[in-house]
Design an enzyme around this catalytic site. Structure first.
Site, mmCIF file in Angstrom:
data_model
loop_
_atom_site.group_PDB
_atom_site.id
_atom_site.type_symbol
_atom_site.label_atom_id
_atom_site.label_comp_id
_atom_site.label_asym_id
_atom_site.label_seq_id
_atom_site.Cartn_x
_atom_site.Cartn_y
_atom_site.Cartn_z
ATOM 1 N N ARG A 136 0.846 -1.181 0.000
ATOM 2 C CA ARG A 136 0.000 0.000 0.000
ATOM 3 C C ARG A 136 0.888 1.240 0.000
ATOM 4 N NH1 ARG A 136 -3.393 -2.725 -1.704
ATOM 5 N NH2 ARG A 136 -5.557 -3.014 -1.005
ATOM 6 N N GLU A 145 -3.478 8.066 -5.065
ATOM 7 C CA GLU A 145 -3.731 7.418 -6.352
ATOM 8 C C GLU A 145 -5.003 7.981 -6.966
ATOM 9 O OE1 GLU A 145 -3.709 3.176 -5.772
ATOM 10 O OE2 GLU A 145 -1.662 3.172 -5.000
ATOM 11 N N HIS A 176 -0.986 0.672 -10.020
ATOM 12 C CA HIS A 176 -1.637 -0.295 -9.120
ATOM 13 C C HIS A 176 -2.198 -1.473 -9.929
ATOM 14 C CE1 HIS A 176 -3.613 -0.501 -4.884
ATOM 15 N NE2 HIS A 176 -3.279 -1.709 -5.319
#
Length: 324
Positions: free
Chosen positions: A237, A266, A285
């Site tokens: 993360r 993000e 991601h």
């Protein structure tokens, strides 16, 4: 009469039909307050909630008094207020097992791409810079036989250790909350404290969830302890890493390079200094983002919700105590 649920993720037709065989389904684009207000009656009566990437918090739960189970199409759930669900006896289901191998592939790809400068040199070729035999300015570094340090030895860490040990003959160090005997037996992995791992590893791979304890676990102090030749990989993360400290470490040459699948914010801001560094491989991601695995995750989440609303929470339940 079938129970009603809220679906806030587009599913393939076959999975939608599977849901509709068990539930009355209300599809919404997101969980924003205006969406909830627009479908207030459906939210108020829904016993199930299924989707991904949206925030599930106390404010939403106040609008869903009948909710009994939530199912997220992900392994991570830092966008969900689990304590609030548990307090209301709402179980949370997730999809941990189906994405393990794919995420481990992504981590390995980041290691290879970063070490061998794949993105950088490919862009140089496209820009017409390959005009003669290449020299050291184009070279990367080896991966095989280098020391891998894994921070977080869960399912994905184990799958990565397997690839590194058997495929690349890499000695494996690991740091986790507890020792992992299987990793030590199968991969000859060596358990060590975080400082030792940082000092000895050529690749430091972070595969941690975001918790109060792991937030900004990696900062200036940790990067200063790493080898100047070390490559840092984050596939856990984003907020586990102090991004400003990482940027400074890269700019100052404290570490060699970084491969990043996750970021503090993000999508990553277009003005992030990370995007102007040739020694950074930044991807959006994509850890589990293959067609096959994303389908399997959605199918698992559908089955999880069906099971949960039938009282079956033996697997994939984050907070089984909520059913007590």
């Amino acid at each position: 009469m079938k129970p009603s649920i809220i679906l806030y993720k587009t599913l393939p037709d076959d999975l939608l039909h599977r849901l509709e065989a068990h539930f009355t389904v209300t599809q919404v684009p997101n969980l924003h307050p205006e969406t909830v207000a627009q479908h207030a009656q459906a939210f108020a009566s829904a016993q199930g909630l299924l989707g991904a990437s949206e925030t599930v918090n106390r404010a939403l739960l106040e609008k869903m008094p009948a909710l009994r189970a939530a199912s997220t199409i992900s392994v991570g759930y830092d966008n969900v207020e689990v304590d609030a669900l548990t307090a209301r006896k709402i179980v949370l289901m997730h999809t941990p097992a189906v994405l393990t191998e794919t995420v481990a592939d992504t981590v390995m790809a980041l290691m290879l791409a970063t070490a061998r400068r794949v993105v950088d040199v490919a862009e140089r070729v496209k820009a017409g810079e390959w005009t003669e035999s290449i020299g050291p300015a184009w070279f990367g570094v080896d991966v095989h036989h280098k020391t891998l340090g894994i921070v977080g030895m869960g399912r994905i860490g184990m799958a990565l250790a397997q690839r590194a040990h058997f495929g690349f003959t890499m000695p494996v160090l690991y740091h986790a909350r507890r020792r992992h005997q299987e990793a030590e037996d199968r991969f000859n992995a060596r358990y060590c404290d975080l400082d030792t791992l940082l000092q000895e590893a050529d690749f430091v791979c972070v595969i941690l969830p975001l918790t109060a304890e792991t937030r900004h676990l990696f900062g200036a102090t940790q990067f200063a302890r790493m080898k100047s030749s070390a490559i840092f990989i984050n596939a856990g993360r984003g907020p586990v890493v102090d991004e400003n400290a990482l940027i400074a470490a890269l700019q100052n040459g404290e570490i060699y390079a970084a491969g990043l699948d996750v970021f503090e914010q993000e999508p990553l801001s277009v003005d992030s200094p990370l995007l102007n560094m040739s020694n950074v491989v930044a991807v959006p991601h994509i850890g589990s983002a293959t067609h096959e695995t994303r389908y399997n995750m959605m199918a698992c989440a559908v089955d999880n919700l069906i099971d949960a609303l039938q009282g079956k929470i033996e697997k994939n339940c984050v907070n089984p105590q909520a059913a007590g």
